[in-house]
Every structure is written in structure tokens, then in C-alpha cells.
Design a protein around this motif. Structure first.
Motif, short mmCIF file in Angstrom:
data_model
loop_
_atom_site.label_atom_id
_atom_site.label_comp_id
_atom_site.label_asym_id
_atom_site.label_seq_id
_atom_site.Cartn_x
_atom_site.Cartn_y
_atom_site.Cartn_z
N TYR A 77 0.85 -1.20 0.00
CA TYR A 77 0.00 0.00 0.00
C TYR A 77 0.88 1.25 0.00
CZ TYR A 77 -2.72 3.84 1.97
OH TYR A 77 -3.27 5.07 2.20
N GLY A 78 1.88 1.29 0.86
CA GLY A 78 2.78 2.44 0.94
C GLY A 78 3.54 2.65 -0.35
N LEU A 79 3.95 1.54 -0.97
CA LEU A 79 4.70 1.61 -2.22
C LEU A 79 3.83 2.20 -3.33
CD1 LEU A 79 7.63 0.72 -2.84
CD2 LEU A 79 6.69 -1.39 -3.80
N LEU A 80 2.59 1.71 -3.43
CA LEU A 80 1.68 2.21 -4.47
C LEU A 80 1.31 3.67 -4.21
CD1 LEU A 80 -1.10 0.48 -6.35
CD2 LEU A 80 -1.74 2.53 -5.07
N ALA A 81 1.01 4.02 -2.96
CA ALA A 81 0.62 5.39 -2.64
C ALA A 81 1.75 6.37 -2.97
CB ALA A 81 0.24 5.50 -1.17
N ALA A 82 2.99 6.00 -2.63
CA ALA A 82 4.13 6.87 -2.93
C ALA A 82 4.34 7.01 -4.43
CB ALA A 82 5.39 6.32 -2.27
N THR A 83 4.15 5.92 -5.18
CA THR A 83 4.35 5.96 -6.62
C THR A 83 3.25 6.78 -7.30
OG1 THR A 83 5.29 3.73 -6.46
CG2 THR A 83 4.81 4.56 -8.66
N VAL A 84 2.02 6.66 -6.83
CA VAL A 84 0.93 7.49 -7.35
C VAL A 84 1.24 8.97 -7.10
CG1 VAL A 84 -1.48 8.18 -6.95
CG2 VAL A 84 -0.91 5.77 -7.24
N GLY A 85 1.65 9.28 -5.86
CA GLY A 85 1.97 10.67 -5.52
C GLY A 85 3.06 11.26 -6.38
N TYR A 86 4.07 10.46 -6.68
CA TYR A 86 5.19 10.95 -7.51
C TYR A 86 4.77 11.07 -8.97
CZ TYR A 86 9.98 11.55 -9.14
OH TYR A 86 11.12 12.06 -9.70
#
Length: 418
Positions: A41-50
Motif C-alpha cells: 500500500y505504501g509503495l503504491l501510494a508513494a508511486t501514485v503521488g510521484y
């Protein structure tokens, strides 16, 4: 018409609820999801944000100023041009972002969720910025609450009463629902503004000029946000997806400090700094910097003490042995966040004066320093190499911005001067 005081109070309340919802979400996800799921979840959220920066190119930094220069009957043309640029960027970058799955940086099981959430988050972000620009702050806060707050409350409640909902698909479904609701509210409000000028031809020369203006700030933003995205991928590589769950939890707790500072201190003080500098009011500028320094240091110190006292009982409540085993990470992650927060003091001092160059240079340097430091630490302490790299990077940025503020700020605008 609602009275101004009521609107301001409602605006603050909605943003406060959004912050609390986001803050509590990470705890309940850590409680109900497996560490590997929280890590993903953290990996996907950070990638979406970037990735959102690639779809928007920070063009709003140019278009917002241009919008306010135009008459209201020309706003449709400006928004149409920005929409044309957005569609072009979608056409270019969405296929490129598919390489994340080709190279197995993200698993195929989140392929659809990634692109759906990315588009929704980007559109809602741009609509929120537009609503702020046209002085619809209450609706901007409502859009923010729908895309970032209400779904967090919804999915937490479902997980509490229905064990079968304790999985990532439920989380991403709720996130998508919140995004769709936010998009609907935002679009309806903009339509009610009855903006005109939509028949104007798309001015690609104007778009090109705007891209030149936005590009420098975009590079700096991509660099500093790159640190907060690369760190998760690098930590996963060094420690594994399960341990990444602990990293995401501790980073979520620590970054709550930045959320509180942004909403409660920075947003209220830096406009006054800009106004004081433009009016050449050195006394008000010094008072603003002093207030910014004192409040940031006090809030950061208080947050650190409370977080360090509470982290032990919190991990016991989560009842996940892995998080307790990785508790040593928390101190370094918290330290890196405090260093980042302190760096915002000279940052806003420089920004208020229009001194963008040292900000841009320090942000670019932050990514380079982070890579070099983390690579060096990984040879000796691989499990804490990433948070140590963050500490070194943000300490260097703090020193760089502080030195630049001292060097570039006129003597009578500084806190300490002869």
C-alpha cells in the motif's frame, strides 16, 4: 450566502478532519493488514503521488497566475489550454508508467488500481487548486476531504465490523469511491461558476511559455519528492516487503508532523512573510521568521517526545511482532522528518523573498546526497541505510538553505544582525 467567519471555521474543520482521518488510517491498516500488504500500500501510494507530477508538470504554478490576470470571461480558454496539455501528458506518460509493471517494480495485481487511482488523484488535485484560485476554499476543502478523508473512515469502519474486508482490494475500492465522489462534487461546482471562453483556440505558444516557467520548479519538486519515493523501493530491496510495512507505518506516523505543520503553522505564516517583504516591512518580516522558528521548533520537539513515548504501547496494541522488532527504525525516521521540518524555516524565508534558486539547487542536491549516503551506509548497516540516508540528505538541505538565507537576506531582515 454564508457568513465569512462560518466559511473559514468550516474550512478549518474539514481540513482538520481530513488530517485526522489520514493519520488514523495508517494505524488501522497496520492493525488489520499483514505487514507485506501495508508495505505494498505504501509503495503504491508513494508511486501514485510521484507520478502525479509527471501528469501535471506543476503547470498550475504558471496557469494560476495567468488565470488571475485574465477577465472572468476568458477563464474557459485558459482552462481549455491546460486541459489540452494534460491530455498530451497523459498520452505520453501513462504508457511509460506501465514500465513499472514490466520491470516488476510494482506487482501486476495492482495494475488497474494504480492507473485508476493515479488519474483520479491527479484530476482531483487540479480541480482543488482551481477551486482555491477562484476563492471557493470551502468546496476545495470538501473535495480534499472526499478524496483523502471520508474513504479512510469508511474502510476503517468496514474492517472493524467485517473481517472479510481486511484486504488491499477493499482499501483501494474505498479510495476509488472517495476519488469519484470528489471528482463529481468538484466538476459540479465548477460548472455552476458558468465560466466562458471555452470556444477559444488552444494557444500552444502560451503553453510552451508556461512549461518553461514551470520546468525549473518541477525539476526541484521531482528531486525532493523522488527522495520520498525512492526510499520505499530501496528499503524493500534491502530489507524485504514485510519490513517495508514497518517502514511505511513509522514514516506515516512521522510525516503526520509535516501535515500538522503545513496546516497549522506554515499556511498561516508564510503569506505574511511575502506581504512584509513586498512592503519592505523589515520588522514584520523578522517577527514572522521568529514566529515560524519558535512554533516549528516547539511543535517538532513536542511531537517527538509524544511519539517516542507512545510508539511502544502503540506497537503492543497492533499485536504484530514484526513492527516491534523493527522499532529501532522509528528513531531515525523521526529524526529525518524533524530535520526536513526545520529546513522549511529558511525555505519559507527564501521563498518570501523570491529567492528560488537556492531552493531549487538544494532540492536537486537532496536526491543526489540521499543516493550517495544510502549507498554508502548499505555496505555497513543495510537495514537502517535508508533512514540514515534521509537524515544526511535533509541535514545537508537544512544547512544549505540556512546558509543561503543568511547570505542572501538583507541584514535588517535577519533575526540576528549587527
Amino acid at each position: 450566502m454564508l457568513p465569512g467567519n462560518f466559511i473559514q471555521l468550516a474550512n478549518v474543520a474539514i481540513r482538520g478532519l481530513t488530517l485526522v482521518s489520514k493519520f488514523l488510517l495508517i494505524f488501522f491498516l497496520a492493525r488489520f493488514l499483514e505487514p507485506a500488504e501495508l508495505g505494498l500500500y505504501g509503495l503504491l501510494a508513494a508511486t501514485v503521488g510521484y507520478s502525479m507530477y509527471l501528469l501535471g508538470f506543476d503547470f498550475y504554478t504558471y496557469s494560476t497566475r495567468e488565470l488571475l490576470k485574465c477577465k472572468r470571461d476568458q477563464w474557459g480558454g485558459v482552462l481549455k489550454a491546460q486541459g489540452a496539455l494534460t491530455m498530451t501528458l497523459y498520452f505520453v506518460f501513462l504508457p511509460i508508467l506501465g514500465l513499472l509493471f514490466v520491470f516488476d517494480l510494482l506487482p501486476m495485481k495492482v495494475f488497474t488500481w494504480f492507473f485508476v487511482l493515479l488519474v483520479l488523484e491527479h484530476l482531483n488535485q487540479e480541480i482543488g487548486r482551481l477551486l482555491v484560485t477562484v476563492s471557493e476554499q470551502l468546496y476545495a476543502s470538501l473535495v480534499l476531504f472526499l478524496r483523502s478523508g471520508i474513504w479512510a473512515v469508511l474502510v476503517t469502519g468496514l474492517m472493524l465490523v467485517e473481517p472479510e474486508m481486511r484486504n488491499l482490494n477493499a482499501v483501494f475500492s474505498a479510495w476509488t469511491l472517495g476519488g469519484l465522489l470528489a471528482l463529481g462534487v468538484g466538476v459540479l461546482r465548477i460548472r455552476r461558476l458558468k465560466l466562458s471562453g471555452w470556444r477559444a483556440r488552444v494557444d500552444w505558444c502560451w503553453i510552451g511559455k508556461g512549461l518553461k516557467v514551470a520546468l525549473a520548479l518541477l525539476v526541484a519538486t521531482l528531486a525532493v519528492r523522488g527522495v520520498f519515493t525512492l526510499d520505499r523501493y530501496w528499503f524493500q530491496e534491502l530489507a524485504g516487503l514485510d519490513s517495508l510495512g514497518a517502514y511505511v507505518l513509522f514514516m506515516g506516523i512521522s510525516m503526520a508532523l509535516m501535515s500538522f505543520l503545513d496546516a497549522g503553522i506554515f499556511a498561516f505564516i508564510y503569506p505574511g512573510l511575502i506581504s512584509a517583504y513586498q512592503k519592505q516591512d523589515a520588522l514584520s518580516f523578522r517577527r514572522g521568521i521568529s514566529k515560524l522558528l519558535l512554533q516549528t521548533v516547539c511543535v517538532s520537539g513536542g511531537f517527538a517526545v509524544i511519539a517516542l513515548l507512545a510508539i511502544g504501547p502503540l506497537l503492543v496494541w497492533l499485536d504484530k511482532p514484526l513492527y516491534s522488532q523493527e522499532q529501532g527504525l522509528f528513531i531515525w525516521i523521526l529524526l529525518s522528518t524533524i530535520l526536513y521540518a526545520l529546513g522549511m524555516i529558511p525555505h519559507y524565508g527564501l521563498y518570501a523573498q523570491g529567492r528560488d534558486r537556492p531552493i531549487i539547487h538544494s532540492h536537486i542536491a537532496s536526491l543526489i546526497i540521499f543516493i550517495l549516503a544510502t549507498w554508502s551506509f548499505a555496505h555497513f548497516w543495510p537495514r537502517i541505510a535508508v533512514p540514515l540516508g534521509l537524515c544526511v540528505s535533509f541535514f545537508c538541505v537544512l544547512c544549505w538553505k540556512s546558509w543561503s538565507f543568511s547570505r542572501l537576506t538583507p541584514a535588517h531582515y535577519r533575526l540576528f544582525h549587527s
